[in-house]
Motif scaffolding. Structure first.
Motif, PDB file in Angstrom:
ATOM      1  N   GLY A 161       0.797  -1.317  -0.122  1.00  0.00           N
ATOM      2  CA  GLY A 161       0.095   0.114  -0.002  1.00  0.00           C
ATOM      3  C   GLY A 161       0.758   1.228  -0.018  1.00  0.00           C
ATOM      4  O   GLY A 161       2.281   1.147   0.160  1.00  0.00           O
ATOM      5  N   PHE A 162       0.163   2.323   0.091  1.00  0.00           N
ATOM      6  CA  PHE A 162       0.900   3.691   0.080  1.00  0.00           C
ATOM      7  C   PHE A 162       2.055   3.841   1.126  1.00  0.00           C
ATOM      8  O   PHE A 162       3.124   4.034   0.834  1.00  0.00           O
ATOM      9  CB  PHE A 162      -0.264   5.005   0.022  1.00  0.00           C
ATOM     10  N   ILE A 163       1.746   3.772   2.297  1.00  0.00           N
ATOM     11  CA  ILE A 163       2.536   3.865   3.473  1.00  0.00           C
ATOM     12  C   ILE A 163       3.591   2.880   3.597  1.00  0.00           C
ATOM     13  O   ILE A 163       4.700   3.267   3.826  1.00  0.00           O
ATOM     14  CB  ILE A 163       1.572   3.886   4.851  1.00  0.00           C
ATOM     15  N   GLY A 164       3.416   1.442   3.202  1.00  0.00           N
ATOM     16  CA  GLY A 164       4.410   0.586   3.059  1.00  0.00           C
ATOM     17  C   GLY A 164       5.405   0.859   2.023  1.00  0.00           C
ATOM     18  O   GLY A 164       6.503   0.686   2.218  1.00  0.00           O
ATOM     19  N   LEU A 165       5.040   1.381   0.911  1.00  0.00           N
ATOM     20  CA  LEU A 165       5.890   1.805  -0.289  1.00  0.00           C
ATOM     21  C   LEU A 165       6.663   3.086   0.126  1.00  0.00           C
ATOM     22  O   LEU A 165       7.744   3.081  -0.176  1.00  0.00           O
ATOM     23  CB  LEU A 165       5.273   2.206  -1.545  1.00  0.00           C
ATOM     24  N   MET A 166       6.160   3.929   0.898  1.00  0.00           N
ATOM     25  CA  MET A 166       6.756   5.026   1.497  1.00  0.00           C
ATOM     26  C   MET A 166       7.980   4.850   2.733  1.00  0.00           C
ATOM     27  O   MET A 166       9.056   5.303   2.590  1.00  0.00           O
ATOM     28  CB  MET A 166       5.982   6.088   1.978  1.00  0.00           C
TER      29      MET A 166
END
Length: 191
Positions: A161-166
């Motif tokens: 997801g977004f936060i994991g990718l960040m």
């Protein structure tokens, strides 16, 4: 301490209402760290900065005229705003996912700074492709696997997801140290 003496000391400490002394006696027998001192520096940003300060102070080559911990503090603030104050909607696309990340107030600027810097870092490190489009209240990220036929790579993008990718990648600690040292590197717009 001898085993019998240790048991006697712990029993006496517990009977006298001195549990911390009993814990201390136990810690000393197992080579544990001092249980009387906290192991964390408190709030996460404070602890991160304290860790960097420890490194800077231990390094005799630190150029204190260039050190800028305020720049690191502002970056950590952006990280907090993006992680905790943004709203993210995700939808699958062929080869990955689209993430629309929105915020209000100061969170909008933090989203834009963080995603711009992170997208370029991911590209440089050979991670998934990231196409970034700014919106009035945030960004749209289309993230796709470099190998569009890899179901595992696609599942990883969607799973993180977004936060994991960040958050993924080993570059964060070095980036934080470089920000604090005042070294030339993308600083997300903080001076």
């Amino acid at each position: 301490m001898r085993p019998l003496t240790l048991v006697a000391a712990m029993t006496l400490a517990l009977c006298l209402g001195q549990a911390p002394l009993a814990a201390q006696a136990l810690a000393h027998t197992h080579g544990a760290t001092d249980t009387r001192m906290p192991t964390e520096g408190g709030q996460a940003a404070f602890a991160a900065i304290a860790g960097v300060v420890k490194i800077l102070e231990a390094d005799p080559s630190t150029d204190w005229s260039k050190v800028n911990l305020e720049r690191l503090r502002l970056h950590l603030r952006d990280m907090d705003l993006v992680a905790l104050r943004s709203a993210v909607t995700a939808s699958p696309v062929v080869g990955g996912a689209t993430f629309v990340v929105r915020g209000t107030g100061e969170t909008v600027a933090a989203i834009k700074r963080m995603t711009a810097a992170h997208a370029s870092m991911v590209e440089m490190m050979g991670g998934p492709r990231m196409a970034r489009t700014e919106l009035p209240d945030g960004v749209r990220l289309v993230v796709t696997a470099r190998d569009s036929g890899s179901e595992a790579a696609i599942a990883r993008i969607r799973g993180l997801g977004f936060i994991g990718l960040m958050a993924s990648g080993d570059h964060h600690p070095m980036h934080h140290l470089m920000l604090a040292r005042g070294e030339a590197m993308a600083d997300h717009g903080h001076r």
